[in-house]
Design a protein around this motif. Structure first.
Motif, short mmCIF file in Angstrom:
data_model
loop_
_atom_site.label_atom_id
_atom_site.label_comp_id
_atom_site.label_asym_id
_atom_site.label_seq_id
_atom_site.Cartn_x
_atom_site.Cartn_y
_atom_site.Cartn_z
N PRO A 145 45.93 0.21 31.45
CA PRO A 145 44.59 0.62 31.89
C PRO A 145 43.82 -0.57 32.46
O PRO A 145 43.02 -1.21 31.78
CB PRO A 145 43.94 1.16 30.62
N GLY A 146 44.10 -0.89 33.70
CA GLY A 146 43.48 -2.04 34.35
C GLY A 146 44.38 -3.24 34.26
O GLY A 146 45.19 -3.36 33.34
N THR A 147 44.28 -4.11 35.22
CA THR A 147 45.11 -5.31 35.26
C THR A 147 44.22 -6.52 35.55
O THR A 147 44.19 -7.02 36.67
CB THR A 147 46.21 -5.19 36.32
N PRO A 148 43.53 -7.01 34.52
CA PRO A 148 42.68 -8.18 34.75
C PRO A 148 43.54 -9.40 35.07
O PRO A 148 44.69 -9.47 34.66
CB PRO A 148 41.95 -8.35 33.42
N PRO A 149 42.99 -10.38 35.77
CA PRO A 149 43.74 -11.61 36.02
C PRO A 149 44.13 -12.29 34.71
O PRO A 149 43.40 -12.22 33.73
CB PRO A 149 42.77 -12.47 36.82
N ILE A 150 45.28 -12.97 34.70
CA ILE A 150 45.80 -13.61 33.50
C ILE A 150 44.80 -14.61 32.92
O ILE A 150 44.74 -14.80 31.72
CB ILE A 150 47.18 -14.27 33.77
N GLN A 151 43.98 -15.24 33.76
CA GLN A 151 43.02 -16.23 33.29
C GLN A 151 41.75 -15.59 32.70
O GLN A 151 40.93 -16.27 32.11
CB GLN A 151 42.59 -17.16 34.44
N SER A 152 41.61 -14.29 32.83
CA SER A 152 40.42 -13.59 32.36
C SER A 152 40.44 -13.38 30.85
O SER A 152 41.51 -13.14 30.27
CB SER A 152 40.34 -12.22 33.05
N PRO A 153 39.29 -13.44 30.19
CA PRO A 153 39.25 -13.13 28.75
C PRO A 153 39.61 -11.67 28.46
O PRO A 153 39.91 -11.31 27.32
CB PRO A 153 37.82 -13.45 28.33
N ASP A 154 39.62 -10.82 29.50
CA ASP A 154 39.99 -9.42 29.32
C ASP A 154 41.50 -9.22 29.28
O ASP A 154 41.98 -8.13 28.96
CB ASP A 154 39.40 -8.56 30.45
N CYS A 155 42.27 -10.26 29.61
CA CYS A 155 43.73 -10.18 29.59
C CYS A 155 44.23 -10.47 28.17
O CYS A 155 43.86 -11.48 27.58
CB CYS A 155 44.34 -11.16 30.57
N SER A 156 45.08 -9.61 27.65
CA SER A 156 45.60 -9.77 26.28
C SER A 156 46.87 -10.62 26.23
O SER A 156 47.40 -10.87 25.16
CB SER A 156 45.88 -8.40 25.66
N ILE A 157 47.37 -11.09 27.37
CA ILE A 157 48.59 -11.88 27.41
C ILE A 157 48.25 -13.37 27.52
O ILE A 157 47.40 -13.76 28.32
CB ILE A 157 49.47 -11.48 28.62
N THR A 158 48.93 -14.16 26.71
CA THR A 158 48.81 -15.60 26.80
C THR A 158 50.15 -16.16 27.24
O THR A 158 51.17 -15.93 26.57
CB THR A 158 48.43 -16.21 25.43
N LEU A 159 50.15 -16.85 28.37
CA LEU A 159 51.41 -17.45 28.81
C LEU A 159 51.79 -18.56 27.83
O LEU A 159 50.93 -19.32 27.39
CB LEU A 159 51.28 -18.01 30.22
N PRO A 160 53.06 -18.65 27.46
CA PRO A 160 53.50 -19.66 26.48
C PRO A 160 53.44 -21.07 27.06
O PRO A 160 53.45 -21.25 28.28
CB PRO A 160 54.93 -19.25 26.17
N PRO A 161 53.39 -22.07 26.17
CA PRO A 161 53.43 -23.46 26.66
C PRO A 161 54.74 -23.72 27.41
O PRO A 161 55.75 -23.09 27.12
CB PRO A 161 53.35 -24.29 25.38
N ASN A 162 54.68 -24.60 28.37
CA ASN A 162 55.86 -24.96 29.17
C ASN A 162 56.49 -23.74 29.84
O ASN A 162 57.70 -23.65 30.00
CB ASN A 162 56.91 -25.69 28.33
N CYS A 163 55.65 -22.79 30.20
CA CYS A 163 56.13 -21.54 30.77
C CYS A 163 57.00 -21.81 31.99
O CYS A 163 56.62 -22.56 32.89
CB CYS A 163 54.94 -20.67 31.17
N GLY A 164 58.18 -21.23 31.98
CA GLY A 164 59.10 -21.34 33.10
C GLY A 164 60.11 -22.47 32.97
O GLY A 164 60.82 -22.76 33.91
N THR A 165 60.18 -23.09 31.79
CA THR A 165 61.16 -24.16 31.56
C THR A 165 62.57 -23.56 31.55
O THR A 165 62.81 -22.56 30.90
CB THR A 165 60.88 -24.88 30.23
#
Length: 168
Positions: A145-165
């Motif tokens: 229900p909506g796709t806020p930008p990843i940097q938004s406080p409305d986004c429930s996803i946190t990219l992990p540290p060193n993402c993409g290693t």
């Protein structure tokens, strides 16, 4: 006596659950993810046998959507805890679970979509490489229900540290 396909005697499919979804502007996760959308997806092996998740020609991870503005397709996955790129076939031991951040690129306008519904289909099997016949893929439906930008406080996803290693 008739021959029974090997997958009929195998264990059941992994359980897939889909969490949040957010818009991913730019290369927000190293060089692994590009513009598109990210989904938090947990895959759990509830059996007492090791299974493998596939993503190779003939056995591809597929993301579908119902949006008239975009056409999602699977790009890559990273481990939601370690940030390591998930390589396939991915081994999932008995009782194990892995949470991945799955990137689905899009054809079309990657703007904020009000609502996306669709499915994520993951091929799997009981061997490191697909052998015919393989079981049907594990499939989970999702509603974002909506796709806020990843940097938004409305986004429930946190990219992990060193993402993409890369693993190794």
């Amino acid at each position: 006596m008739a021959s029974v396909p090997s997958y009929a005697a195998s264990v059941g499919p992994p359980i897939i659950s889909v969490g949040g979804a957010c818009k991913l502007p730019g290369a927000s996760c190293s060089d692994v993810f590009t513009n598109g959308y990210v989904f938090e997806v947990s895959v759990t092996n509830t059996t007492n046998e090791t299974i493998w998740l596939y993503n190779q020609p003939g056995y591809m991870i597929v993301v579908t959507d119902d949006s008239p503005d975009i056409d999602l397709f699977f790009q890559a996955a990273v481990n939601g805890v370690t940030g390591l790129v998930v390589t396939f076939p991915a081994e999932l031991t008995p009782g194990a679970s892995v949470t991945v951040i799955l990137n689905a690129g899009s054809n079309g306008d990657a703007g904020n979509i009000a609502d996306i519904q669709g499915t994520i289909s993951v091929p799997w099997g009981n061997t490191p490489g697909p052998t015919d016949p393989v079981p049907p893929p594990a499939v989970a439906g999702f509603t974002a229900p909506g796709t806020p930008p990843i940097q938004s406080p409305d986004c429930s996803i946190t990219l992990p540290p060193n993402c993409g290693t890369q693993p190794g």
